[in-house]
Design a protein around this motif. Structure first.
Motif, PDB file in Angstrom:
ATOM      1  N   UNK A 154       0.790  -1.217   0.000  1.00  0.00           N
ATOM      2  CA  UNK A 154       0.000   0.000   0.000  1.00  0.00           C
ATOM      3  C   UNK A 154       0.825   1.270   0.000  1.00  0.00           C
ATOM      4  N   UNK A 155       0.134   2.394  -0.138  1.00  0.00           N
ATOM      5  CA  UNK A 155       0.774   3.703  -0.146  1.00  0.00           C
ATOM      6  C   UNK A 155       0.090   4.640   0.844  1.00  0.00           C
ATOM      7  N   UNK A 156       0.896   5.373   1.569  1.00  0.00           N
ATOM      8  CA  UNK A 156       0.435   6.404   2.489  1.00  0.00           C
ATOM      9  C   UNK A 156      -0.079   7.594   1.678  1.00  0.00           C
ATOM     10  N   UNK A 157      -1.085   8.295   2.194  1.00  0.00           N
ATOM     11  CA  UNK A 157      -1.570   9.499   1.526  1.00  0.00           C
ATOM     12  C   UNK A 157      -2.337  10.359   2.526  1.00  0.00           C
ATOM     13  N   UNK A 158      -2.807  11.520   2.071  1.00  0.00           N
ATOM     14  CA  UNK A 158      -3.662  12.372   2.900  1.00  0.00           C
ATOM     15  C   UNK A 158      -4.836  11.580   3.473  1.00  0.00           C
ATOM     16  N   UNK A 159      -5.347  10.665   2.674  1.00  0.00           N
ATOM     17  CA  UNK A 159      -6.594   9.990   3.026  1.00  0.00           C
ATOM     18  C   UNK A 159      -6.385   8.634   3.700  1.00  0.00           C
ATOM     19  N   UNK A 160      -5.165   8.093   3.598  1.00  0.00           N
ATOM     20  CA  UNK A 160      -4.865   6.808   4.235  1.00  0.00           C
ATOM     21  C   UNK A 160      -3.505   6.946   4.916  1.00  0.00           C
ATOM     22  N   UNK A 161      -3.546   7.372   6.166  1.00  0.00           N
ATOM     23  CA  UNK A 161      -2.335   7.644   6.932  1.00  0.00           C
ATOM     24  C   UNK A 161      -2.006   6.483   7.859  1.00  0.00           C
ATOM     25  N   UNK A 193     -15.063   6.618  12.410  1.00  0.00           N
ATOM     26  CA  UNK A 193     -15.500   6.216  11.074  1.00  0.00           C
ATOM     27  C   UNK A 193     -14.326   6.328  10.097  1.00  0.00           C
ATOM     28  N   UNK A 194     -13.573   7.429  10.234  1.00  0.00           N
ATOM     29  CA  UNK A 194     -12.325   7.645   9.491  1.00  0.00           C
ATOM     30  C   UNK A 194     -11.525   8.689  10.235  1.00  0.00           C
ATOM     31  N   UNK A 195     -10.227   8.527  10.259  1.00  0.00           N
ATOM     32  CA  UNK A 195      -9.381   9.558  10.860  1.00  0.00           C
ATOM     33  C   UNK A 195      -7.983   9.533  10.253  1.00  0.00           C
ATOM     34  N   UNK A 196      -7.406  10.696   9.990  1.00  0.00           N
ATOM     35  CA  UNK A 196      -6.012  10.746   9.570  1.00  0.00           C
ATOM     36  C   UNK A 196      -5.066  10.988  10.752  1.00  0.00           C
ATOM     37  N   UNK A 197      -5.630  11.250  11.946  1.00  0.00           N
ATOM     38  CA  UNK A 197      -4.831  11.644  13.103  1.00  0.00           C
ATOM     39  C   UNK A 197      -4.978  10.672  14.268  1.00  0.00           C
ATOM     40  N   UNK A 198      -4.011  10.704  15.191  1.00  0.00           N
ATOM     41  CA  UNK A 198      -4.106   9.883  16.395  1.00  0.00           C
ATOM     42  C   UNK A 198      -5.221  10.389  17.311  1.00  0.00           C
ATOM     43  N   UNK A 199      -5.465  11.709  17.307  1.00  0.00           N
ATOM     44  CA  UNK A 199      -6.529  12.270  18.128  1.00  0.00           C
ATOM     45  C   UNK A 199      -7.871  11.631  17.793  1.00  0.00           C
ATOM     46  N   UNK A 200      -8.115  11.401  16.502  1.00  0.00           N
ATOM     47  CA  UNK A 200      -9.377  10.807  16.086  1.00  0.00           C
ATOM     48  C   UNK A 200      -9.605   9.433  16.678  1.00  0.00           C
ATOM     49  N   UNK A 201      -8.506   8.726  17.001  1.00  0.00           N
ATOM     50  CA  UNK A 201      -8.601   7.412  17.637  1.00  0.00           C
ATOM     51  C   UNK A 201      -8.790   7.555  19.145  1.00  0.00           C
ATOM     52  N   UNK A 202      -7.903   8.304  19.778  1.00  0.00           N
ATOM     53  CA  UNK A 202      -7.834   8.323  21.238  1.00  0.00           C
ATOM     54  C   UNK A 202      -8.983   9.080  21.897  1.00  0.00           C
TER      55      UNK A 202
END
Length: 224
Positions: free
Chosen positions: A186-193, A211-220
């Protein structure tokens, strides 16, 4: 000259619109939760999610009845070669970013551009730990045997493998004495970090996630 100027203005406006739209969705969509209800409350295995403030790792026990990670992610692959380690963290990301940017001060525009637009290849970063300490940056999650098997399959699927089915070790400078890099799909991108990958790992084992997140904040934010 006027046509060139108008074209330049349109390009700048397009970039601004893209950035504003991306930032808006990157801030809003992570608040939409998935798997808010634990459908399999059995507590057979303890795993962790761990962030360094930017990047999230999925941390699992090295040896359980379900999987011995040291059979493929070998202690001999790390500088310390310390076989007393108890946990291993997995983090997926852009290969160039991983290998060429050990410190933020090392970041080059070319590296960031390639990573942001999905133009590069990827790597799996594996880090061994003797123990894991819970904190706001390291959250413990207890999961069932089936959920852990789902996570095992999810992590393993991201490795590129040699003709013998083994992960391909990257001969590169590491961040410390207890980590190693492997070729990944795979490849990293703005949309798949890197954080999108970790968030999808939580989804794979039916745990709370964005639902989707590019950041760690979105997870934690769903755990703290």
């Amino acid at each position: 000259m006027k046509k060139t100027l108008r074209l330049l203005v349109k390009m700048i406006l397009a970039v601004l619109i893209f950035v504003i739209t991306y930032v808006f969705f990157a801030l809003v969509i992570p608040y939409i939760p998935v798997n808010t209800k634990d459908v399999d409350p059995q507590e057979d295995v303890t795993v962790y999610i761990r962030t360094n403030g930017v990047h999230t790792d999925l941390v699992v026990p090295i040896k359980t009845e379900f999987k011995d990670w040291s059979e493929s992610i070998k202690f001999s692959h790390i500088k310390s070669q310390d076989s007393t380690m108890q946990f291993i963290g997995f983090g997926w990301g852009d290969k160039g970013f991983y290998l060429d940017t050990p410190e933020w001060s090392d970041l080059k525009f070319s590296t960031a551009f390639v990573a942001a637009f999905g133009l590069g290849s990827s790597a799996m970063h594996s880090t061994f730990y003797k123990k894991i300490n819970e904190s706001k940056d390291c959250v413990k999650i207890k999961i069932s045997a089936q959920e852990y098997n789902n996570l095992i399959a999810y992590i393993e699927e991201k490795f590129k493998r040699d003709e013998n089915g083994k992960p391909i070790l990257i001969d590169a400078t590491t961040y410390g004495q207890n980590d190693s890099f492997y070729e990944a799909k795979g490849s990293y991108s703005f949309f798949y970090t890197c954080n999108t990958w970790a968030n999808n790992g939580l989804k794979a084992m039916n745990q709370k996630a964005a639902l989707w997140t590019p950041s760690d904040f979105g997870i934690f934010q769903h755990y703290n």
